[in-house]
Scaffold this active site. Sequence first.
Site, PDB file in Angstrom:
ATOM      1  N   LYS A   1       5.209  -6.844  -0.756  1.00  0.00           N
ATOM      2  CA  LYS A   1       6.486  -7.216  -1.912  1.00  0.00           C
ATOM      3  C   LYS A   1       7.772  -7.266  -1.847  1.00  0.00           C
ATOM      4  O   LYS A   1       8.333  -6.148  -0.891  1.00  0.00           O
ATOM      5  CB  LYS A   1       5.885  -6.279  -3.087  1.00  0.00           C
ATOM      6  CG  LYS A   1       5.294  -4.546  -3.589  1.00  0.00           C
ATOM      7  CD  LYS A   1       7.356  -4.724  -3.169  1.00  0.00           C
ATOM      8  CE  LYS A   1       7.918  -2.824  -2.587  1.00  0.00           C
ATOM      9  NZ  LYS A   1       9.023  -2.644  -2.820  1.00  0.00           N
TER      10      LYS A   1
ATOM     11  N   ILE B   1       6.624  -1.176   8.283  1.00  0.00           N
ATOM     12  CA  ILE B   1       6.389   0.344   7.502  1.00  0.00           C
ATOM     13  C   ILE B   1       6.833   0.852   7.550  1.00  0.00           C
ATOM     14  O   ILE B   1       8.594   1.117   7.639  1.00  0.00           O
ATOM     15  CB  ILE B   1       5.199   1.265   9.325  1.00  0.00           C
ATOM     16  CG1 ILE B   1       4.361   0.179   8.942  1.00  0.00           C
ATOM     17  CG2 ILE B   1       5.244   2.865   8.401  1.00  0.00           C
ATOM     18  CD1 ILE B   1       3.973   1.055  10.268  1.00  0.00           C
TER      19      ILE B   1
ATOM     20  N   GLY C   1       3.946  -1.793   1.588  1.00  0.00           N
ATOM     21  CA  GLY C   1       2.305  -1.560   2.628  1.00  0.00           C
ATOM     22  C   GLY C   1       1.366  -1.211   2.598  1.00  0.00           C
ATOM     23  O   GLY C   1       0.640  -0.766   3.070  1.00  0.00           O
TER      24      GLY C   1
ATOM     25  N   SER D   1       1.130   0.863   0.235  1.00  0.00           N
ATOM     26  CA  SER D   1       0.600   0.680  -1.171  1.00  0.00           C
ATOM     27  C   SER D   1      -0.209  -0.960  -1.142  1.00  0.00           C
ATOM     28  O   SER D   1      -1.385  -0.206  -2.070  1.00  0.00           O
ATOM     29  CB  SER D   1       1.959   0.359  -2.165  1.00  0.00           C
ATOM     30  OG  SER D   1       2.701   1.316  -2.481  1.00  0.00           O
TER      31      SER D   1
ATOM     32  N   ASP E   1       3.854   2.103  -6.508  1.00  0.00           N
ATOM     33  CA  ASP E   1       3.594   0.280  -5.708  1.00  0.00           C
ATOM     34  C   ASP E   1       2.450  -0.164  -5.597  1.00  0.00           C
ATOM     35  O   ASP E   1       2.001  -1.277  -5.997  1.00  0.00           O
ATOM     36  CB  ASP E   1       4.211   0.186  -4.562  1.00  0.00           C
ATOM     37  CG  ASP E   1       6.126   0.127  -5.047  1.00  0.00           C
ATOM     38  OD1 ASP E   1       6.317   0.135  -6.297  1.00  0.00           O
ATOM     39  OD2 ASP E   1       6.480  -0.088  -3.706  1.00  0.00           O
TER      40      ASP E   1
END
Length: 312
Positions: A18, A105, A111, A113, A146
């Site tokens: 996201k 990362i 990532g 999440s 998230d």
Amino acid sequence: MTAAAPSTRVVHVTAPGKINVFMKVGALLEDGYHDVATAYQALSIQEHVRARLADDFSVAFSGPIDTSGLAVDGSNLAIRAARLLARVADYRGGVHLDIEKHVPIAGGMGGGSADAAATLVACDHLWGTNLGRDELLSLAAELGADVPFALMGGTAVGTGRGDRLSPALAQGTFHWVLVLADVGLSTPQVYSELDRHRERHVHDIAPAVETPTVDVEVLQALRAGDPHQLAEYLYNDLQAPALHLEPSLSRTIEAGERAGALAGIVSGSGPTVAFLAADADSALELQVALSAGRHRVIRATGPVHGARVVSG
């Protein structure tokens, strides 16, 4: 419920990374946290989680991202997600997770999440626990701010810690070019720097409210599917502290905007910088220009769906 018999069945689930196209951070609260108001958009960069039955809980990583520094013990967020689901559903077996990582990362793109959200969906499907979307969203909120959005996908407004979600209408497709940094930024460190930034500039900037909101112009731009309009309202309270901690990000933003981006923004707590392009051709040109400048670049579109079963 007893452990299932050994099986070679594999459930394959994807979940999106996201960006935060808008993020306001509230005042520091007594509990040491901040409320936020953010507009999330799920991107076409996907994490792939493959789950198979096992007697215990384990995880292995692959993919183009360097995962050598990731924990593979019980502190890993995906393992925590699987254990939480097993506990709530009273499932007595375990799972082995193979995670193919594509989201950077410690890049502010969620990532980890996404891995947790995909794990919840994969295990629910694999184990036949059938908790339903609402209960999975509730579990996701226990794992991190998230994680619920990675489960939901699309475009959404997040409030509270970012985990209270309201879907937001977004027309069409937005084109993003992401520049990845060689260093990570710690989310708690960026928030702490924001607090210091506000103290340093207490006489220059308006005081933060406890309960921020997303500006209506952002929602209008998303609803219109207009990248030029959205570019005017990209905003992130965490950008200033991220730039202070990693000054090279300022040069990255300048390079992208010189190369034709409508606007650039640090995503979440950074250090990934997201550039909004006018269309697919402009995004490709921007990707080429930034790559020529020796930046690590990914092109992506949004919004896309949240965590979902691909096979199994």
